[in-house]
Design a protein around this motif. Structure first.
Motif, PDB file in Angstrom:
ATOM      1  N   LEU A   3       0.760  -1.063  -0.070  1.00 31.80           N
ATOM      2  CA  LEU A   3      -0.334   0.004  -0.151  1.00 31.80           C
ATOM      3  C   LEU A   3       0.718   1.214  -0.039  1.00 31.80           C
ATOM      4  O   LEU A   3       0.628   2.282  -0.670  1.00 31.80           O
ATOM      5  CB  LEU A   3      -0.852  -0.048   1.218  1.00 31.80           C
ATOM      6  N   ASP A   4       1.959   1.223   0.741  1.00 30.64           N
ATOM      7  CA  ASP A   4       2.901   2.307   0.616  1.00 30.64           C
ATOM      8  C   ASP A   4       3.425   2.746  -0.598  1.00 30.64           C
ATOM      9  O   ASP A   4       3.551   3.910  -1.140  1.00 30.64           O
ATOM     10  CB  ASP A   4       4.139   2.163   1.335  1.00 30.64           C
ATOM     11  N   VAL A   5       3.483   1.746  -1.618  1.00 31.40           N
ATOM     12  CA  VAL A   5       4.059   2.074  -3.033  1.00 31.40           C
ATOM     13  C   VAL A   5       2.877   2.443  -3.757  1.00 31.40           C
ATOM     14  O   VAL A   5       3.165   3.457  -4.496  1.00 31.40           O
ATOM     15  CB  VAL A   5       4.547   0.608  -3.732  1.00 31.40           C
ATOM     16  N   LEU A   6       1.524   2.205  -3.474  1.00 35.63           N
ATOM     17  CA  LEU A   6       0.659   2.816  -4.263  1.00 35.63           C
ATOM     18  C   LEU A   6       0.358   4.375  -3.912  1.00 35.63           C
ATOM     19  O   LEU A   6       0.271   5.034  -4.536  1.00 35.63           O
ATOM     20  CB  LEU A   6      -0.803   2.163  -3.960  1.00 35.63           C
ATOM     21  N   VAL A   7       0.544   4.558  -2.603  1.00 34.61           N
ATOM     22  CA  VAL A   7       0.274   5.875  -2.010  1.00 34.61           C
ATOM     23  C   VAL A   7       1.514   6.670  -2.562  1.00 34.61           C
ATOM     24  O   VAL A   7       1.318   7.888  -2.893  1.00 34.61           O
ATOM     25  CB  VAL A   7       0.509   5.941  -0.404  1.00 34.61           C
ATOM     26  N   THR A   8       2.367   6.331  -2.482  1.00 35.96           N
ATOM     27  CA  THR A   8       3.862   6.949  -2.891  1.00 35.96           C
ATOM     28  C   THR A   8       3.637   7.351  -4.674  1.00 35.96           C
ATOM     29  O   THR A   8       3.821   8.436  -5.139  1.00 35.96           O
ATOM     30  CB  THR A   8       5.002   6.323  -3.005  1.00 35.96           C
ATOM     31  N   SER A   9       3.089   6.196  -5.350  1.00 34.49           N
ATOM     32  CA  SER A   9       2.836   6.481  -6.731  1.00 34.49           C
ATOM     33  C   SER A   9       1.811   7.548  -7.217  1.00 34.49           C
ATOM     34  O   SER A   9       1.931   8.607  -7.808  1.00 34.49           O
ATOM     35  CB  SER A   9       2.350   5.205  -7.474  1.00 34.49           C
ATOM     36  N   LEU A  10       0.648   7.641  -6.235  1.00 37.82           N
ATOM     37  CA  LEU A  10      -0.251   8.642  -6.485  1.00 37.82           C
ATOM     38  C   LEU A  10       0.192   9.936  -5.985  1.00 37.82           C
ATOM     39  O   LEU A  10      -0.032  11.123  -6.595  1.00 37.82           O
ATOM     40  CB  LEU A  10      -1.350   8.225  -5.338  1.00 37.82           C
ATOM     41  N   SER A  11       1.096  10.029  -4.972  1.00 37.13           N
ATOM     42  CA  SER A  11       1.553  11.251  -4.621  1.00 37.13           C
ATOM     43  C   SER A  11       2.606  11.800  -5.503  1.00 37.13           C
ATOM     44  O   SER A  11       2.480  13.120  -5.757  1.00 37.13           O
ATOM     45  CB  SER A  11       2.297  10.985  -3.150  1.00 37.13           C
ATOM     46  N   ASN A  12       3.495  11.012  -5.984  1.00 37.31           N
ATOM     47  CA  ASN A  12       4.245  11.359  -7.121  1.00 37.31           C
ATOM     48  C   ASN A  12       3.446  11.841  -8.387  1.00 37.31           C
ATOM     49  O   ASN A  12       3.923  12.894  -8.903  1.00 37.31           O
ATOM     50  CB  ASN A  12       5.290  10.215  -7.379  1.00 37.31           C
ATOM     51  N   LEU A  13       2.536  11.309  -8.625  1.00 36.89           N
ATOM     52  CA  LEU A  13       1.710  11.594  -9.867  1.00 36.89           C
ATOM     53  C   LEU A  13       0.946  13.109  -9.488  1.00 36.89           C
ATOM     54  O   LEU A  13       1.076  14.176 -10.406  1.00 36.89           O
ATOM     55  CB  LEU A  13       0.504  10.850 -10.212  1.00 36.89           C
ATOM     56  N   SER A  14       0.758  13.371  -8.315  1.00 39.58           N
ATOM     57  CA  SER A  14      -0.049  14.673  -7.911  1.00 39.58           C
ATOM     58  C   SER A  14       1.127  15.728  -7.788  1.00 39.58           C
ATOM     59  O   SER A  14       0.884  16.835  -8.304  1.00 39.58           O
ATOM     60  CB  SER A  14      -0.498  14.459  -6.553  1.00 39.58           C
ATOM     61  N   ASP A  15       2.375  15.363  -7.640  1.00 41.12           N
ATOM     62  CA  ASP A  15       3.359  16.228  -7.233  1.00 41.12           C
ATOM     63  C   ASP A  15       4.024  16.784  -8.844  1.00 41.12           C
ATOM     64  O   ASP A  15       4.440  17.807  -8.956  1.00 41.12           O
ATOM     65  CB  ASP A  15       4.628  15.762  -6.573  1.00 41.12           C
ATOM     66  N   GLY A  16       4.004  15.729  -9.818  1.00 36.26           N
ATOM     67  CA  GLY A  16       4.232  16.087 -11.006  1.00 36.26           C
ATOM     68  C   GLY A  16       3.338  16.881 -11.800  1.00 36.26           C
ATOM     69  O   GLY A  16       3.654  17.758 -12.731  1.00 36.26           O
ATOM     70  N   LEU A  17       2.154  16.622 -11.557  1.00 37.45           N
ATOM     71  CA  LEU A  17       1.160  17.642 -12.198  1.00 37.45           C
ATOM     72  C   LEU A  17       1.304  18.943 -11.627  1.00 37.45           C
ATOM     73  O   LEU A  17       1.235  19.965 -12.369  1.00 37.45           O
ATOM     74  CB  LEU A  17      -0.250  17.122 -11.693  1.00 37.45           C
ATOM     75  N   ALA A  18       1.472  19.106 -10.120  1.00 38.65           N
ATOM     76  CA  ALA A  18       1.730  20.693  -9.857  1.00 38.65           C
ATOM     77  C   ALA A  18       3.054  21.429 -10.216  1.00 38.65           C
ATOM     78  O   ALA A  18       2.775  22.389 -10.583  1.00 38.65           O
ATOM     79  CB  ALA A  18       1.840  20.327  -8.365  1.00 38.65           C
ATOM     80  N   LYS A  19       3.882  20.623 -10.603  1.00 37.21           N
ATOM     81  CA  LYS A  19       5.243  21.175 -11.145  1.00 37.21           C
ATOM     82  C   LYS A  19       5.017  21.312 -12.508  1.00 37.21           C
ATOM     83  O   LYS A  19       5.248  22.543 -13.323  1.00 37.21           O
ATOM     84  CB  LYS A  19       6.402  20.078 -10.946  1.00 37.21           C
ATOM     85  N   LEU A  20       4.261  20.686 -13.275  1.00 36.48           N
ATOM     86  CA  LEU A  20       3.898  20.909 -14.613  1.00 36.48           C
ATOM     87  C   LEU A  20       3.224  22.154 -14.780  1.00 36.48           C
ATOM     88  O   LEU A  20       3.376  22.890 -15.723  1.00 36.48           O
ATOM     89  CB  LEU A  20       3.191  19.666 -15.271  1.00 36.48           C
ATOM     90  N   LYS A  21       1.965  22.308 -13.854  1.00 45.84           N
ATOM     91  CA  LYS A  21       1.082  23.240 -13.901  1.00 45.84           C
ATOM     92  C   LYS A  21       2.097  24.719 -13.661  1.00 45.84           C
ATOM     93  O   LYS A  21       1.886  25.744 -14.145  1.00 45.84           O
ATOM     94  CB  LYS A  21       0.053  23.305 -13.061  1.00 45.84           C
TER      95      LYS A  21
END
Length: 291
Positions: free
Chosen positions: A183-201
């Motif tokens: 579950l930690d891997v899933l949470v980290t993957s979701l967080s990384n996607l969110s952070d990547g989107l914020a950096k792109l914006k």
């Protein structure tokens, strides 16, 4: 492989002949002439891998959801748990409320030092399920089946019951697979996607917002940002919903879970290990049946 700030500064200070630099240094120096070049590369990479990352998360959430449904709805699994609970509580001084404690009781050996409580329960389950299904089938298709001898009936019951109980692992396919999820891997993957989107914006709306040379990049990323925002919203909703289902299924089997679980998916690990023990009991029963 990004250059450090010191390396960037050293390349920018170089005023001599460009041919004095190595091929790698020439390439990096060219890239440094483009504003936010490395951030753009990172954004392109994020875009290229976004669908694969979201698909993996969606599949994992779907598997978790199906696993919760399986544990609540599979009749044979619930009947087996009930039998283990009743038999175990008759034999033990303490009643078991949590699955792992209950299954530890199920591993208690009898006076012969070999047969466990679970093996006894599986044997009884094999016979009762065989009777339930086979009598129903035979009663509908062959009235002559009533002429079978008692021994023939017992063999048929046992054979049919073994097939049914052996199929329990297949019925709980997703529950077993879920035991391997981190579950930690899933949470980290979701967080990384969110952070990547914020950096792109931030790159599109702020850093390149006033750069005319960045218009083409901004235009190409505009529709993707809208698409990825919608996808992230769905993923976050899936995450909240599935974790609620996991908490509910844990409380369904363990009662009120008052403290935070170190591993919220531990119940699936317990079930997987239990199914492995059931499978061993079935194999032992099959071996004892062989001539």
């Amino acid at each position: 492989m990004l250059p450090t700030k010191e390396e960037e500064a050293k390349l920018n200070r170089h005023k001599g002949d460009i041919d004095e630099l190595g091929s790698a240094e020439k390439f990096i120096k060219s890239l440094l002439s483009i504003r936010f070049a490395f951030q753009r590369v990172e954004a392109r990479l994020y875009k290229e891998t976004f669908d694969d990352e979201t698909a993996h998360l969606k599949n994992s959430f779907l598997m978790l959801e199906e696993a919760c449904k399986e544990l609540r709805s599979r009749r044979l699994f619930l009947k087996l748990l009930e039998a283990v609970l009743k038999t175990g509580n008759r034999m033990m001084s303490e009643q078991s409320e949590e699955l792992d404690a209950l299954f530890k009781h199920a591993d208690v050996k009898g006076t012969d030092g070999k047969t466990t409580l679970l093996h006894f329960v599986v044997q009884e389950m094999v016979r009762s399920e065989g009777i339930r299904v086979l009598d129903s089938i035979m009663g509908r298709i062959d009235q002559k089946s009533k002429n079978r001898t008692a021994r023939e009936k017992e063999e048929d019951y046992r054979r049919m019951g073994l097939d049914l109980v052996a199929g329990l692992s297949t019925e709980l396919y997703n529950a077993k697979r879920t035991a391997t999820i981190d579950l930690d891997v899933l949470v980290t993957s979701l967080s990384n996607l969110s952070d990547g989107l914020a950096k792109l914006k931030r790159l599109v709306n702020n850093d390149l917002g006033t750069d005319e040379k960045g218009e083409k990049f901004i235009h190409s990323m505009g529709s993707f940002i809208s698409y990825s925002e919608e996808s992230m919203k769905e993923l976050e909703e899936d995450d909240d919903r599935v974790l609620l289902h996991v908490r509910e299924i844990t409380e369904y089997f363990h009662g009120n879970v008052s403290k935070e679980e170190a591993n919220p998916l531990r119940i699936f690990v317990i079930v997987r290990d239990f199914l492995g023990d059931v499978g061993s009991c079935v194999q032992r029963a099959e071996m004892s049946q062989s001539p």
